[in-house]
Scaffold this motif. Structure first.
Motif, PDB file in Angstrom:
ATOM      1  N   VAL A  18       0.689  -1.171   0.073  1.00 40.24           N
ATOM      2  CA  VAL A  18      -0.184  -0.037   0.013  1.00 40.24           C
ATOM      3  C   VAL A  18       0.869   1.300  -0.112  1.00 40.24           C
ATOM      4  N   LEU A  19       2.046   1.164   1.050  1.00 41.36           N
ATOM      5  CA  LEU A  19       2.763   2.268   0.876  1.00 41.36           C
ATOM      6  C   LEU A  19       3.676   2.572  -0.514  1.00 41.36           C
ATOM      7  N   ALA A  20       3.927   1.426  -1.308  1.00 42.16           N
ATOM      8  CA  ALA A  20       4.707   1.594  -2.532  1.00 42.16           C
ATOM      9  C   ALA A  20       3.627   2.360  -3.392  1.00 42.16           C
ATOM     10  N   VAL A  21       2.438   1.933  -3.413  1.00 40.85           N
ATOM     11  CA  VAL A  21       1.680   2.220  -4.402  1.00 40.85           C
ATOM     12  C   VAL A  21       0.998   3.825  -3.897  1.00 40.85           C
ATOM     13  N   ALA A  22       0.992   4.193  -2.586  1.00 39.91           N
ATOM     14  CA  ALA A  22       0.758   5.419  -2.391  1.00 39.91           C
ATOM     15  C   ALA A  22       2.090   6.411  -2.802  1.00 39.91           C
ATOM     16  N   LEU A  23       3.246   5.844  -2.771  1.00 40.08           N
ATOM     17  CA  LEU A  23       4.119   6.617  -3.311  1.00 40.08           C
ATOM     18  C   LEU A  23       4.129   6.841  -4.729  1.00 40.08           C
ATOM     19  N   PHE A  24       3.690   5.731  -5.409  1.00 39.35           N
ATOM     20  CA  PHE A  24       3.710   5.837  -6.767  1.00 39.35           C
ATOM     21  C   PHE A  24       2.581   6.926  -7.254  1.00 39.35           C
ATOM     22  N   ILE A  25       1.524   6.819  -6.702  1.00 38.72           N
ATOM     23  CA  ILE A  25       0.224   7.991  -6.764  1.00 38.72           C
ATOM     24  C   ILE A  25       0.756   9.248  -6.489  1.00 38.72           C
TER      25      ILE A  25
ATOM     26  N   SER B   9       6.790  16.260   5.721  1.00 36.04           N
ATOM     27  CA  SER B   9       6.027  17.455   5.960  1.00 36.04           C
ATOM     28  C   SER B   9       5.337  18.232   4.735  1.00 36.04           C
ATOM     29  N   LYS B  10       6.116  17.994   3.374  1.00 30.89           N
ATOM     30  CA  LYS B  10       5.718  18.525   2.239  1.00 30.89           C
ATOM     31  C   LYS B  10       4.448  17.864   1.501  1.00 30.89           C
ATOM     32  N   ASP B  11       3.705  18.713   0.954  1.00 32.39           N
ATOM     33  CA  ASP B  11       2.380  18.327   0.269  1.00 32.39           C
ATOM     34  C   ASP B  11       1.574  17.440   1.121  1.00 32.39           C
ATOM     35  N   ILE B  12       1.425  17.519   2.429  1.00 27.97           N
ATOM     36  CA  ILE B  12       0.531  16.521   3.207  1.00 27.97           C
ATOM     37  C   ILE B  12      -0.766  15.939   2.580  1.00 27.97           C
ATOM     38  N   GLU B  13      -1.405  17.117   1.973  1.00 22.26           N
ATOM     39  CA  GLU B  13      -2.655  16.743   1.341  1.00 22.26           C
ATOM     40  C   GLU B  13      -2.546  15.818   0.155  1.00 22.26           C
ATOM     41  N   TYR B  14      -1.773  15.886  -0.531  1.00 17.98           N
ATOM     42  CA  TYR B  14      -1.524  14.857  -1.754  1.00 17.98           C
ATOM     43  C   TYR B  14      -1.300  13.643  -1.209  1.00 17.98           C
ATOM     44  N   LYS B  15      -0.446  13.650  -0.270  1.00 20.66           N
ATOM     45  CA  LYS B  15       0.007  12.365   0.309  1.00 20.66           C
ATOM     46  C   LYS B  15      -1.114  11.704   0.996  1.00 20.66           C
ATOM     47  N   ILE B  16      -1.924  12.301   1.596  1.00 21.84           N
ATOM     48  CA  ILE B  16      -3.188  11.805   2.172  1.00 21.84           C
ATOM     49  C   ILE B  16      -4.176  10.835   1.211  1.00 21.84           C
ATOM     50  N   ILE B  17      -4.088  11.860   0.074  1.00 18.66           N
ATOM     51  CA  ILE B  17      -5.143  11.447  -1.212  1.00 18.66           C
ATOM     52  C   ILE B  17      -4.292  10.321  -1.626  1.00 18.66           C
ATOM     53  N   ALA B  18      -2.990  10.283  -1.856  1.00 19.13           N
ATOM     54  CA  ALA B  18      -2.438   9.077  -2.450  1.00 19.13           C
ATOM     55  C   ALA B  18      -2.615   7.834  -1.786  1.00 19.13           C
ATOM     56  N   LEU B  19      -2.622   8.025  -0.320  1.00 22.75           N
ATOM     57  CA  LEU B  19      -2.360   6.848   0.677  1.00 22.75           C
ATOM     58  C   LEU B  19      -3.910   6.215   0.654  1.00 22.75           C
ATOM     59  N   LEU B  21      -6.014   6.358  -1.772  1.00 24.46           N
ATOM     60  CA  LEU B  21      -6.433   6.012  -3.106  1.00 24.46           C
ATOM     61  C   LEU B  21      -5.613   4.490  -3.296  1.00 24.46           C
ATOM     62  N   ALA B  22      -4.369   4.647  -2.525  1.00 26.14           N
ATOM     63  CA  ALA B  22      -3.601   3.286  -2.708  1.00 26.14           C
ATOM     64  C   ALA B  22      -4.369   2.249  -1.874  1.00 26.14           C
ATOM     65  N   PHE B  23      -5.088   2.696  -0.662  1.00 25.56           N
ATOM     66  CA  PHE B  23      -5.599   1.789   0.084  1.00 25.56           C
ATOM     67  C   PHE B  23      -6.958   1.221  -0.720  1.00 25.56           C
ATOM     68  N   MET B  24      -7.585   2.087  -1.155  1.00 26.86           N
ATOM     69  CA  MET B  24      -8.940   1.599  -1.925  1.00 26.86           C
ATOM     70  C   MET B  24      -8.508   0.771  -3.060  1.00 26.86           C
ATOM     71  N   LEU B  25      -7.435   0.887  -3.604  1.00 27.87           N
ATOM     72  CA  LEU B  25      -7.044   0.141  -4.949  1.00 27.87           C
ATOM     73  C   LEU B  25      -6.562  -1.230  -4.140  1.00 27.87           C
ATOM     74  N   TRP B  26      -6.029  -1.301  -3.317  1.00 32.51           N
ATOM     75  CA  TRP B  26      -5.585  -2.471  -2.566  1.00 32.51           C
ATOM     76  C   TRP B  26      -6.814  -3.308  -2.130  1.00 32.51           C
TER      77      TRP B  26
END
Lengths: 256, 127
Positions: A18-25, B9-19, B21-26
């Motif tokens: 999940v972390l790797a995919v998050a990093l990619f996204i 600490s950089k772009d925290i909002e993008y990181k939350i969105i990315a996390l 989306l990654a969780f949803m995808l998983w």
């Protein structure tokens, strides 16, 4: 039982996944923001929402059009973002570099700096691209193969006005002048002052597309500039140019 | 250390969105990879009355269960129970529907029960 099931479904391996995919996204989002592709992304989301409504309301013709557009759209995105994708991949390659082939030696930098000083004093325009880890062969066009040892005399001769090779860039690979008279991609940045012409725009352009550095000598003012990662460091004197090249080519530590 | 702190600490909002989306995808990947498993189970009799004998035919049924691939393992499948409810059932011949109890209802689904019902003969025990 629930704990066992959760443990089976979501293990440490999945957390890493999940972390790797998050990093990619995050990389994709960052890439879209940096390349101003966010407007295009907004457009895609808008079309997606429109498509969803078409599906929900069972508007068969509209749904059919969207279905057909989907495959074409994917290819279009690749085509539209082709330069940015290339740049991003080059950046990844740059970060993961392990071995450096044909690195530039101190004496070669010294010779480039001497040539630049000479051309700057006489207002001879020059553009010297020094390749780092990423190959620039696919980015440059119309080059004349040279494969010569770097020397101030050759560089000055190449850029001397009215000679066949003077118009274009010289590409330096390791300790060799690989090509001359190369056409480089022009930068589309709005940050470049209007007084700079095609030569400076080309220097910035090649450093946007690859990790190469480009030294420019202005034909109008004799000013020496250095383009790095899409930015132009202007009005450098030869000593500063020598230091900066040394830092950028890994011959000495970079200052903060 | 400073670089890691800067990165976090950089772009925290993008990181939350990315996390997110990654969780949803998983979730989509894991929960859409379903597999079908067939198990045979003895039918249990629930709510049996004292002093009665229960004879089932057949005694075993075949259950087809759909579950996510990761849970198609014996330790989870062993928890599948098959039963018939004989509450208020008197002596005689009956046909009763077979019920399946799954260990994890949320991610397991019964596809088929073969046969769906069993014949049951209830006899009073001789004293």
């Amino acid at each position: 039982m629930l704990y066992e099931v959760l443990k089976e479904i979501f293990s440490l391996k999945d957390a890493v996944d999940v972390l790797a995919v998050a990093l990619f996204i995050y990389g994709v989002i960052y890439f879209l923001v940096v390349t101003k592709g966010l407007q295009i992304l907004r457009g895609i989301i808008f079309i997606g929402v429109f498509w969803l409504f078409a599906e929900l309301l069972q508007l068969s013709t509209l749904s059919w059009i969207f279905e057909k557009l989907w495959t074409v759209g994917l290819f279009s995105i690749v085509v539209i973002f082709q330069p940015e994708i290339r740049k991003a991949l080059a950046k990844i390659g740059e970060r993961t570099k392990v071995i450096r082939f044909g690195s530039v030696e101190e004496k070669s930098i010294e010779r480039i700096v001497r040539a630049c000083r000479f051309m700057s004093d006489r207002q001879i325009g020059a553009l010297i691209v020094i390749e780092r880890s990423a190959n620039v062969d696919d980015i440059v066009e119309g080059c004349v193969y040279i494969d010569a040892t770097i020397s101030p005399e050759i560089l000055i001769t190449i850029f001397y006005p009215m000679t066949p090779l003077h118009d274009g860039a010289v590409i330096v690979k390791g300790d060799r002048i690989a090509y001359a008279s190369c056409v480089l991609p022009l930068s589309r940045t709005a940050n470049l002052p209007k007084k700079y012409g095609t030569r400076h725009r080309a220097a910035v352009g090649i450093t946007e597309e690859s990790d190469a550095v480009a030294v420019v000598v202005s034909e109008e003012s004799g000013e020496i500039s250095l383009a790095v990662e899409g930015n132009l460091e202007r009005n450098l004197d030869p000593e500063i140019l020598r230091d900066r090249l040394g830092e950028l080519l890994g011959l000495r530590d970079e200052k903060d | 250390m400073k670089r890691i702190r800067n990165f976090l600490s950089k772009d925290i909002e993008y990181k939350i969105i990315a996390l997110f989306l990654a969780f949803m995808l998983w979730g989509v990947v894991i929960f859409s990879s379903r597999t079908v498993v067939v198990v045979n189970r003895f039918v249990e009799v629930v709510n049996a009355k004292e002093g009665y004998e229960y004879h089932l035919k057949p005694e075993k049924v075949r259950i087809t269960v759909s579950t996510i691939s990761r849970l198609a393992k014996p330790r989870f499948l062993n928890g599948i129970k098959v039963y018939i409810d004989v509450k208020d059932l008197g002596a005689g011949k009956h046909r009763k529907r077979v019920y399946v109890e799954l260990p994890i209802e949320l991610v397991m689904k019964v596809v088929t029960i073969e046969p769906p019902s069993v014949r049951l003969r209830v006899k009073k025990k001789r004293k």
